[in-house]
Design an enzyme around this catalytic site. Structure first.
Site, PDB file in Angstrom:
ATOM      1  N   CYS A 338      13.933  34.036 -41.671  1.00 19.93           N
ATOM      2  CA  CYS A 338      13.460  35.415 -41.008  1.00 19.93           C
ATOM      3  C   CYS A 338      13.433  36.399 -42.239  1.00 19.93           C
ATOM      4  O   CYS A 338      12.239  37.172 -42.388  1.00 19.93           O
ATOM      5  CB  CYS A 338      14.235  35.896 -40.119  1.00 19.93           C
ATOM      6  N   ARG A 367      22.655  24.507 -43.207  1.00 26.89           N
ATOM      7  CA  ARG A 367      23.529  25.423 -42.645  1.00 26.89           C
ATOM      8  C   ARG A 367      24.724  24.370 -42.590  1.00 26.89           C
ATOM      9  O   ARG A 367      25.015  23.019 -42.196  1.00 26.89           O
ATOM     10  CB  ARG A 367      23.529  25.709 -41.142  1.00 26.89           C
ATOM     11  N   GLN A 385      12.965  24.217 -39.182  1.00 27.93           N
ATOM     12  CA  GLN A 385      12.859  24.837 -38.045  1.00 27.93           C
ATOM     13  C   GLN A 385      11.164  24.951 -38.033  1.00 27.93           C
ATOM     14  O   GLN A 385      10.396  25.159 -38.654  1.00 27.93           O
ATOM     15  CB  GLN A 385      13.277  26.034 -37.811  1.00 27.93           C
ATOM     16  N   ASP A 387       9.595  27.425 -37.169  1.00 24.40           N
ATOM     17  CA  ASP A 387       9.845  28.850 -36.842  1.00 24.40           C
ATOM     18  C   ASP A 387       8.684  29.691 -36.774  1.00 24.40           C
ATOM     19  O   ASP A 387       7.616  29.354 -37.263  1.00 24.40           O
ATOM     20  CB  ASP A 387      10.661  29.268 -38.285  1.00 24.40           C
ATOM     21  N   HIS A 389       7.769  34.175 -36.375  1.00 30.15           N
ATOM     22  CA  HIS A 389       8.114  35.759 -36.120  1.00 30.15           C
ATOM     23  C   HIS A 389       6.841  36.520 -35.878  1.00 30.15           C
ATOM     24  O   HIS A 389       5.866  35.972 -36.413  1.00 30.15           O
ATOM     25  CB  HIS A 389       8.626  36.152 -37.308  1.00 30.15           C
ATOM     26  N   LYS A 469      17.756  37.274 -25.625  1.00 30.12           N
ATOM     27  CA  LYS A 469      16.642  35.855 -25.755  1.00 30.12           C
ATOM     28  C   LYS A 469      16.725  35.179 -24.412  1.00 30.12           C
ATOM     29  O   LYS A 469      17.248  35.024 -23.436  1.00 30.12           O
ATOM     30  CB  LYS A 469      17.442  34.964 -26.737  1.00 30.12           C
ATOM     31  N   HIS A 515      11.650  36.648 -32.817  1.00 31.74           N
ATOM     32  CA  HIS A 515      12.074  35.366 -33.439  1.00 31.74           C
ATOM     33  C   HIS A 515      11.510  34.037 -32.377  1.00 31.74           C
ATOM     34  O   HIS A 515      12.014  34.275 -31.273  1.00 31.74           O
ATOM     35  CB  HIS A 515      13.479  35.219 -33.835  1.00 31.74           C
TER      36      HIS A 515
END
Length: 643
Positions: A338, A367, A385, A387, A389, A469, A515
């Protein structure tokens, strides 16, 4: 003695003496037939034992056998009965830790000098059956915290003492079950005779509190049901799950490997796995392009200050890897993508006319996961990911969420997932941002779900610290749930990074950030795909769609020509021209789950044909190579564009 009013949901109320047990009140409120099915009751939003004394006017909702709540109560109680059995069999040489119900059963963690093995299951199960027949009641007692400390100190149960030390209340609840007393909130079955159908399954090592510096305990897993048929069905499913285990199939199909020399939780994609991943990535990129997204690429590390600004060091620091120093400045591996996307946004000025802005990235993040938590592709330390945005104006928020849900479900369906559970997670106790922003974003998520006509459950307090979420848990062929998709609304990062755009009024405004990840991580999603299809992927995503098998060396030249023709046409094809028996080569191709085997003998060579054998053993009529190419292309198109 004072009287209280008690009723069953939807029924008439009756007067009882204050302090009457829930079970005794129920006798006068329901039929004997229904009463035999009731294992506990819900009172004022809390599920309690049937022995619970009722002290105020209350409406009771029965928890009947067959409900998810009843199964959880049975399994939690089974964990206690197993612990009692272990203590009776092995005495003071065993210390107890925790024993909860879990999604498909229960477990209990034990500290014993010699770790338990499956060879001891028969004795433990026999003792559990004996205890069940004895109809031993579960007795709940609320005692002063200090009294509980004294009790467990005398018993030498150090793990219970540590748990007690974390409880702030002056009183705690204990459950006595024969000679076994546990620190527990409950609820439990009325007595041990309710446990009739159970099975111990496996053992595993488990560090206390998941901390590798703490003692290694033995975790005994089991399951329990109300019906023998359900247990048999579950055990059959377990056997099928073993066959589908992505770690086993990943090795057999040559998809990926994990090596200690490289490091646990780090995936090495082999050629076939890398091709599978490419096919998934290409499809993902194409679908996002069609839906108005633009692709980004961002670095794997950033200055530590970035993670301070984003809040990740404060809220997520324990999951980040240690800093490294470059030119006397601290950098860290990224746990999220992000802040990088925000960096792209802040690199130029924006007008309200540009919105919504949709950016996506297959971004690899790192992670920290404890070694004991790592599990094949499902739990790793470095993963990619899918991902994205979205930056939008407040008036666009609801429509953007709706569009994300639409794309999400379309992509999941393409991969063969049309069964799922949807959850709306709301504000947690620890959060940032204004109540107004939380209400706006929660309402937008809720309205988008309703607009789409999706049934959902509210998951109270399970939102992330910066916003509510939507989570979508897909179900595989065995009915197991997997958390993959998530959609999160965020006012926090735009504020932290001072993001802005020029509005229609000429003033500066802050955008809303969404997200979202549809697959979650490619590694985990591919692991789920492997198990969902048992390695037999649909033709459009099969890394090897066909394999050419010759009968004798006389057909080798024709096979080479055929191989080149099909590969140029885009068919993912390999060849096996070894001097081996045909049945042996067919068997190998079937074990590799290859959709099509092209059998080439003298007839095929002379007539310019291919004989097509399917991986299920059936044959298609002989056809020309051009017809086979058309057949594969048509099947691929149908798979990528499901009805």
């Amino acid at each position: 003695m004072a009287e209280i009013s008690v009723s069953i949901a939807g029924g008439e109320s009756k007067q009882f003496s204050e302090g009457i047990a829930a079970a005794d009140a129920i006798k006068d409120l329901v039929s004997n037939k229904q009463r035999k099915k009731i294992i506990a009751v819900r009172a004022e939003d809390n599920i309690v034992d049937l022995t619970t004394p009722l002290t105020t006017d209350v409406e009771l909702q029965p928890i009947e056998i067959g409900s998810p709540e009843s199964l959880e109560i049975l399994r939690h109680s089974a964990a206690h009965i197993m612990a009692l059995a272990v203590k009776e069999l092995y005495g003071d040489g065993v210390k107890v830790a925790i024993g909860p119900a879990i999604a498909d059963g229960f477990y209990y963690d034990f500290d014993r000098e010699k770790a338990f093995t499956p060879d001891e299951f028969e004795a433990i199960e026999s003792k559990m059956a004996e205890l069940a027949e004895a109809r031993i009641p579960f007795v709940r007692k609320v005692v002063a915290k200090q009294a509980a400390v004294d009790f467990f100190q005398k018993a030498g149960e150090e793990y219970k003492l540590e748990l007690l030390g974390e409880i702030e209340s002056d009183t705690v609840s204990l459950y006595e079950h024969s000679s076994f007393t546990d620190l527990c909130r409950g609820p439990h079955i009325p007595d041990s005779s309710w446990l009739k159908v159970f099975k111990l399954l496996r053992v595993a090592g488990s560090y206390w509190r998941g901390d590798e510096t703490r003692p290694m305990l033995t975790r005994i897993y089991g399951t329990a049901f109300f019906d023998q048929k359900e247990l048999k069905k579950y055990l059959t499913q377990l056997e099928e799950a073993k066959k589908r285990d992505h770690r086993k199939l990943g090795k057999e199909l040559g998809l990926f490997t994990i090596q200690d020399q490289i490091g646990p939780g780090l995936i090495l994609w082999q050629p076939r796995g890398a091709l599978l991943r490419k096919l998934i990535e290409d499809y993902w990129k194409d679908e996002h392009y069609k839906n108005g997204y633009q692709l980004l690429y961002t670095p794997h590390i950033a200055r530590q200050d970035l993670w301070k600004t984003s809040g990740h060091l404060d809220f997520y620091g324990e999951n980040m890897y240690s800093a490294m120093e470059i030119d006397e400045v601290k950098y860290q591996l990224k746990p999220m993508n992000c802040p990088f996307h925000i960096g792209v946004f802040n690199s130029t000025k924006h007008s309200y006319r540009e919105f919504p802005i949709r950016w996506c990235e297959l971004g690899t993040v790192y992670r920290y996961e404890r070694t004991g938590a790592l599990h094949g592709l499902m739990r790793v330390r470095g993963f990619t990911q899918d991902d994205a945005h979205i930056f939008c104006r407040p008036d666009q928020l609801e429509e953007e969420i709706f569009n994300i849900i639409d794309l999400n479900l379309h992509i999941l369906k393409t991969f063969g997932f049309d069964q799922y559970d949807v959850y709306l997670s709301t504000r947690p106790e620890k959060y940032v941002g204004s109540d107004e922003h939380w209400e706006l974003s929660t309402s937008a998520l809720k309205h988008a779900l309703e607009k789409k006509g999706l049934a959902y459950e509210v998951d109270p307090g399970e939102g992330v610290f910066y916003g509510p979420k939507i989570d979508i848990k897909i179900k595989d062929q065995l009915g197991r749930s997997w958390q993959c998709s998530t959609i999160q609304v965020d006012f926090n990062l735009p504020d932290r990074f001072e993001m802005s755009y020029t509005g229609e009024d000429g003033a500066e405004h802050q955008p809303i950030m969404i997200h979202r990840a549809l697959m979650g991580s490619l590694e985990r999603f591919i692991g789920v795909l492997i198990e969902h299809y048992a390695g037999a992927f649909p033709i459009w995503m099969a890394p090897e769609q066909a394999r050419i098998l010759n009968i004798t060396d006389d057909q080798a030249e024709y096979c080479e020509q055929l191989f080149g023709q099909l590969r140029l046409a885009g068919v993912r094809i390999e060849k096996d021209l070894r001097n081996e028996k045909l049945n042996y080569k067919i068997r190998e191709a079937q074990l590799m789950k290859i959709p099509y085997m092209l059998i080439i003998g003298d007839r095929e060579k002379e007539e310019g044909l291919v004989t097509v054998r399917l991986r299920n053993g059936k044959n298609l009529p002989p056809m020309r190579p051009e017809e086979f190419i058309e057949h594969i292309q048509k099947e691929c198109a149908q798979g990528i564009c499901p009805e």
